[in-house]
Design an enzyme around this catalytic site. Sequence first.
Site, PDB file in Angstrom:
ATOM      1  N   HIS A  22      -7.752   9.797  -1.468  1.00  0.00           N
ATOM      2  CA  HIS A  22      -7.024   9.745  -0.205  1.00  0.00           C
ATOM      3  C   HIS A  22      -7.805  10.335   0.971  1.00  0.00           C
ATOM      4  CE1 HIS A  22      -2.584   9.320   1.150  1.00  0.00           C
ATOM      5  NE2 HIS A  22      -3.394   9.118   2.169  1.00  0.00           N
ATOM      6  N   LYS A  43      -2.915   5.971  -4.220  1.00  0.00           N
ATOM      7  CA  LYS A  43      -4.012   6.872  -3.869  1.00  0.00           C
ATOM      8  C   LYS A  43      -3.890   8.219  -4.582  1.00  0.00           C
ATOM      9  CE  LYS A  43      -3.711   4.865   0.771  1.00  0.00           C
ATOM     10  NZ  LYS A  43      -2.280   4.485   0.724  1.00  0.00           N
ATOM     11  N   ASP A  86       0.840  -1.197   0.000  1.00  0.00           N
ATOM     12  CA  ASP A  86       0.000   0.000   0.000  1.00  0.00           C
ATOM     13  C   ASP A  86       0.874   1.246   0.000  1.00  0.00           C
ATOM     14  OD1 ASP A  86      -2.956   1.102   0.840  1.00  0.00           O
ATOM     15  OD2 ASP A  86      -1.365   2.278   1.777  1.00  0.00           O
ATOM     16  N   TYR A 145       3.026  10.051  -0.649  1.00  0.00           N
ATOM     17  CA  TYR A 145       4.125   9.478   0.127  1.00  0.00           C
ATOM     18  C   TYR A 145       5.473   9.755  -0.530  1.00  0.00           C
ATOM     19  CZ  TYR A 145       0.482   6.593   2.414  1.00  0.00           C
ATOM     20  OH  TYR A 145      -0.629   6.143   3.076  1.00  0.00           O
TER      21      TYR A 145
END
Length: 278
Positions: free
Chosen positions: A108, A75, A45, A50
């Site tokens: 998200h 996401k 994931d 990120y």
Amino acid sequence: MTVPMIRLNSGHDIPQLGFGVFRVPADEAERAVSDALEVGYRHIDTAAIYGNEEGVGAAIAKSGIAREELFITTKLWNDRQVGEEPHDAIRESLARLGLDYVDLYLTHWPAPKQGAYSNAWAKLIEIRDAGLARSIGVSNHLPEHLDRIVKDTGVVPAIDQIELHPAYQQRDVLGWAEENGMRIESWGPLGQGKYPLFENPAVVEAAEAHEVTPAQAVIRWHLQKGVIVFPKSTRKERMAENFDVFGFELTDDEVARIDGIDPLDGSGRVGTHPLEFD
């Protein structure tokens, strides 16, 4: 060691235990994901925000594992919800991951002050129909957000990924999911903050009874509740520990005692409330 599979409303299966890379630095992501894959994880994931999709993709390419054996999630970030931006965002994520499709694509956050989360969901449906994501879902959506997107599109998300742990169980979202055929994923599954789970007697005593760590007991609680869970660690030995949760089963009483940790006033929440996050 076989990880249970859960059937989504899309008709696809998802491994119930995965590996998350939230806050894994970009320069550590390839090594961390490579270690996780060596341990046995097949569900990874990540997210555009990120900043480590390239590292995840590099580890996947390096692993030699067949694509159909992997389940990869990424996401859509909040600033890409408007107009046709989701289509551009998924193609950028796929390029960074080095993949033709993801197994799961999520919005998200609802970011309600922007007023674009329903548009984002409509575009994710198009992305799924174009074959760029096999399943689609949301993250951090509350029942009011879920009601809105289903009313607008007629499509129920396959997944809602929410903060969920024994001190913050979000029973209203779980109830919505059960009523509407949506599955729940847990982020932050081990909790933290003012309710340190690893010191809670319900967790400590369950762990001692099965000769496992408190973290393993909490992960097992998630699994037995039917939640999809992906703990995060950059240490390979901790990844292996978190993966080693299929050789024991909590009793009904142990599960009930851990259920009772939640103070039910929302104070166990660690992350930002979805109504406040934009």
